[in-house]
Scaffold this motif. Sequence first.
Motif, short mmCIF file in Angstrom:
data_model
loop_
_atom_site.label_atom_id
_atom_site.label_comp_id
_atom_site.label_asym_id
_atom_site.label_seq_id
_atom_site.Cartn_x
_atom_site.Cartn_y
_atom_site.Cartn_z
N UNK A 1 -2.36 13.35 11.34
CA UNK A 1 -1.24 12.44 11.59
C UNK A 1 -0.46 12.86 12.83
N UNK A 2 0.24 11.91 13.40
CA UNK A 2 1.09 12.20 14.55
C UNK A 2 2.42 12.77 14.09
N UNK A 3 2.94 12.30 12.94
CA UNK A 3 4.19 12.81 12.38
C UNK A 3 3.97 13.13 10.91
N UNK B 1 3.31 5.21 5.07
CA UNK B 1 1.89 5.11 4.71
C UNK B 1 0.98 5.64 5.81
N UNK B 2 -0.07 6.34 5.41
CA UNK B 2 -0.98 6.93 6.39
C UNK B 2 -2.42 6.45 6.21
N UNK C 1 -6.13 3.84 -3.40
CA UNK C 1 -5.09 4.88 -3.36
C UNK C 1 -4.55 4.98 -1.94
N UNK C 2 -3.24 5.03 -1.82
CA UNK C 2 -2.60 5.20 -0.51
C UNK C 2 -1.94 6.56 -0.44
N UNK D 1 -3.61 3.26 7.60
CA UNK D 1 -2.68 2.15 7.37
C UNK D 1 -2.10 1.72 8.70
N UNK D 2 -1.70 0.46 8.78
CA UNK D 2 -1.04 -0.02 9.98
C UNK D 2 0.33 0.65 10.06
N UNK D 3 0.50 1.49 11.05
CA UNK D 3 1.69 2.30 11.14
C UNK D 3 1.86 2.72 12.59
#
Length: 84
Positions: A3-5, A10-11, A28-29, A61-63
């Motif tokens: 991840x970036x952060x 949601x990832x 599962x999220x 996820x769209x994030x």
Amino acid sequence: CEPITDTGKPAVTMGVYDYGRRQDVVCRRLTMKDVADGQYHTYDLGTHELNANCGFYFAPCTNPDGIKKIWVDRIVLVPEQETK
């Protein structure tokens, strides 16, 4: 994942999809905090009836904070043991 952060946003979404029935068997999220360490983890998706129409999926996820990478090393299926 990478991840970036490490926020609680949601990832990653993962699960099993039944293409014959056109529905999720399980989904599962995970949040950015769940995957922030960049290490491999084991995630239990439970016990389910699978068939030849089922497939596994893993998707970011769209994030806007974003996931740079998702690594899937292996999928382990364990037969359910009958209880006596």
